[in-house]
Scaffold this motif. Sequence first.
Motif, PDB file in Angstrom:
ATOM      1  N   VAL A  36       6.209   5.192   3.831  1.00 32.71           N
ATOM      2  CA  VAL A  36       7.586   4.722   3.690  1.00 32.71           C
ATOM      3  C   VAL A  36       7.957   4.468   2.228  1.00 32.71           C
ATOM      4  O   VAL A  36       9.031   4.835   1.768  1.00 32.71           O
ATOM      5  N   HIS A  37       7.040   3.834   1.485  1.00 34.87           N
ATOM      6  CA  HIS A  37       7.360   3.341   0.145  1.00 34.87           C
ATOM      7  C   HIS A  37       6.726   4.120  -0.996  1.00 34.87           C
ATOM      8  O   HIS A  37       6.990   3.808  -2.156  1.00 34.87           O
ATOM      9  N   GLY A  38       5.906   5.089  -0.698  1.00 33.15           N
ATOM     10  CA  GLY A  38       5.208   5.822  -1.753  1.00 33.15           C
ATOM     11  C   GLY A  38       3.858   5.191  -2.049  1.00 33.15           C
ATOM     12  O   GLY A  38       3.532   4.102  -1.576  1.00 33.15           O
ATOM     13  N   ARG A  39       3.104   5.897  -2.853  1.00 38.21           N
ATOM     14  CA  ARG A  39       1.729   5.504  -3.168  1.00 38.21           C
ATOM     15  C   ARG A  39       1.672   4.147  -3.861  1.00 38.21           C
ATOM     16  O   ARG A  39       2.462   3.851  -4.752  1.00 38.21           O
ATOM     17  N   ILE A  40       0.709   3.335  -3.463  1.00 42.89           N
ATOM     18  CA  ILE A  40       0.434   2.057  -4.127  1.00 42.89           C
ATOM     19  C   ILE A  40      -0.516   2.390  -5.270  1.00 42.89           C
ATOM     20  O   ILE A  40      -1.612   2.907  -5.038  1.00 42.89           O
ATOM     21  N   PRO A  41      -0.116   2.101  -6.513  1.00 44.69           N
ATOM     22  CA  PRO A  41      -0.872   2.594  -7.667  1.00 44.69           C
ATOM     23  C   PRO A  41      -2.262   1.991  -7.888  1.00 44.69           C
ATOM     24  O   PRO A  41      -3.106   2.626  -8.499  1.00 44.69           O
ATOM     25  N   SER A  42      -2.515   0.783  -7.402  1.00 43.36           N
ATOM     26  CA  SER A  42      -3.819   0.171  -7.677  1.00 43.36           C
ATOM     27  C   SER A  42      -4.214  -0.763  -6.540  1.00 43.36           C
ATOM     28  O   SER A  42      -3.371  -1.218  -5.765  1.00 43.36           O
ATOM     29  N   ASN A  43      -5.498  -1.062  -6.481  1.00 45.44           N
ATOM     30  CA  ASN A  43      -5.976  -2.016  -5.476  1.00 45.44           C
ATOM     31  C   ASN A  43      -5.427  -3.410  -5.745  1.00 45.44           C
ATOM     32  O   ASN A  43      -5.178  -4.164  -4.810  1.00 45.44           O
ATOM     33  N   GLY A  44      -5.239  -3.754  -7.017  1.00 46.69           N
ATOM     34  CA  GLY A  44      -4.659  -5.052  -7.353  1.00 46.69           C
ATOM     35  C   GLY A  44      -3.246  -5.193  -6.812  1.00 46.69           C
ATOM     36  O   GLY A  44      -2.875  -6.236  -6.269  1.00 46.69           O
ATOM     37  N   GLU A  45      -2.463  -4.138  -6.964  1.00 53.73           N
ATOM     38  CA  GLU A  45      -1.102  -4.163  -6.433  1.00 53.73           C
ATOM     39  C   GLU A  45      -1.117  -4.206  -4.912  1.00 53.73           C
ATOM     40  O   GLU A  45      -0.306  -4.896  -4.291  1.00 53.73           O
ATOM     41  N   PHE A  46      -2.066  -3.486  -4.310  1.00 50.12           N
ATOM     42  CA  PHE A  46      -2.201  -3.526  -2.856  1.00 50.12           C
ATOM     43  C   PHE A  46      -2.519  -4.949  -2.393  1.00 50.12           C
ATOM     44  O   PHE A  46      -1.919  -5.448  -1.435  1.00 50.12           O
ATOM     45  N   LEU A  47      -3.431  -5.614  -3.086  1.00 49.91           N
ATOM     46  CA  LEU A  47      -3.771  -6.994  -2.735  1.00 49.91           C
ATOM     47  C   LEU A  47      -2.539  -7.894  -2.816  1.00 49.91           C
ATOM     48  O   LEU A  47      -2.311  -8.720  -1.922  1.00 49.91           O
ATOM     49  N   GLN A  48      -1.739  -7.724  -3.846  1.00 48.99           N
ATOM     50  CA  GLN A  48      -0.523  -8.531  -3.965  1.00 48.99           C
ATOM     51  C   GLN A  48       0.436  -8.269  -2.804  1.00 48.99           C
ATOM     52  O   GLN A  48       1.066  -9.195  -2.290  1.00 48.99           O
ATOM     53  N   LEU A  49       0.538  -7.017  -2.400  1.00 46.87           N
ATOM     54  CA  LEU A  49       1.388  -6.688  -1.246  1.00 46.87           C
ATOM     55  C   LEU A  49       0.851  -7.336   0.028  1.00 46.87           C
ATOM     56  O   LEU A  49       1.608  -7.903   0.814  1.00 46.87           O
ATOM     57  N   VAL A  50      -0.460  -7.257   0.231  1.00 47.48           N
ATOM     58  CA  VAL A  50      -1.073  -7.845   1.429  1.00 47.48           C
ATOM     59  C   VAL A  50      -0.809  -9.342   1.474  1.00 47.48           C
ATOM     60  O   VAL A  50      -0.507  -9.905   2.531  1.00 47.48           O
ATOM     61  N   LEU A  51      -0.895  -9.979   0.331  1.00 50.63           N
ATOM     62  CA  LEU A  51      -0.717 -11.431   0.277  1.00 50.63           C
ATOM     63  C   LEU A  51       0.738 -11.872   0.378  1.00 50.63           C
ATOM     64  O   LEU A  51       1.017 -12.960   0.881  1.00 50.63           O
ATOM     65  N   GLY A  52       1.679 -11.030  -0.084  1.00 55.66           N
ATOM     66  CA  GLY A  52       3.041 -11.522  -0.164  1.00 55.66           C
ATOM     67  C   GLY A  52       4.137 -10.705   0.484  1.00 55.66           C
ATOM     68  O   GLY A  52       5.236 -11.213   0.686  1.00 55.66           O
ATOM     69  N   ASP A  53       3.877  -9.458   0.812  1.00 53.21           N
ATOM     70  CA  ASP A  53       4.927  -8.612   1.351  1.00 53.21           C
ATOM     71  C   ASP A  53       5.036  -8.790   2.862  1.00 53.21           C
ATOM     72  O   ASP A  53       4.029  -8.859   3.572  1.00 53.21           O
ATOM     73  N   ALA A  54       6.261  -8.831   3.344  1.00 53.10           N
ATOM     74  CA  ALA A  54       6.507  -9.023   4.781  1.00 53.10           C
ATOM     75  C   ALA A  54       5.889  -7.905   5.625  1.00 53.10           C
ATOM     76  O   ALA A  54       5.549  -8.130   6.793  1.00 53.10           O
ATOM     77  N   TRP A  55       5.728  -6.718   5.053  1.00 61.57           N
ATOM     78  CA  TRP A  55       5.141  -5.592   5.780  1.00 61.57           C
ATOM     79  C   TRP A  55       3.768  -5.951   6.348  1.00 61.57           C
ATOM     80  O   TRP A  55       3.402  -5.525   7.435  1.00 61.57           O
ATOM     81  N   PHE A  56       3.000  -6.737   5.603  1.00 60.50           N
ATOM     82  CA  PHE A  56       1.630  -7.061   5.969  1.00 60.50           C
ATOM     83  C   PHE A  56       1.497  -8.442   6.621  1.00 60.50           C
ATOM     84  O   PHE A  56       0.384  -8.853   6.958  1.00 60.50           O
TER      85      PHE A  56
END
Length: 130
Positions: A36-56
């Motif tokens: 949906v949103h395109g590639r997540i550039p790094s594992n650090g950014e992925f971790l931030q999404l997991v912790l704070g994004d409503a998707w997760f």
Amino acid sequence: MSEPGYKDAQFDHLSRGLLRLHKALLDDERVSYERVHGRIPSNGEFLQLVLGDAWFAWLRPLSQVMAKLDELGEADELPDGLDTATLLASIRTLLTPSEEGTGFSRHYYEALQREPDVVLAHAAVRKLLQ
């Protein structure tokens, strides 16, 4: 109140099984997110999404159970009012997928329908919960 044996191999195996299940769910959800949103550039950014994004957000109840098990694994005794049967029952309930449900149960059902790794990890955890 101390309950002998709660730091036993069953809890260790359960903790590791839940970790594998959580990873399988995260991997699957990352693929869905990136579609949906395109590639997540790094594992650090992925971790931030997991912790704070409503998707997760739907994954957080499982994360909380895992954190609770980790706390119990380090404790010398169970907190007052908590017994292993109740804890295991709450994990069984959480890991009950539902096609008609909402929140975790619905997302979990969908992940089980599309990702074999989730199915295998689920089966392993359910076996440990018997």
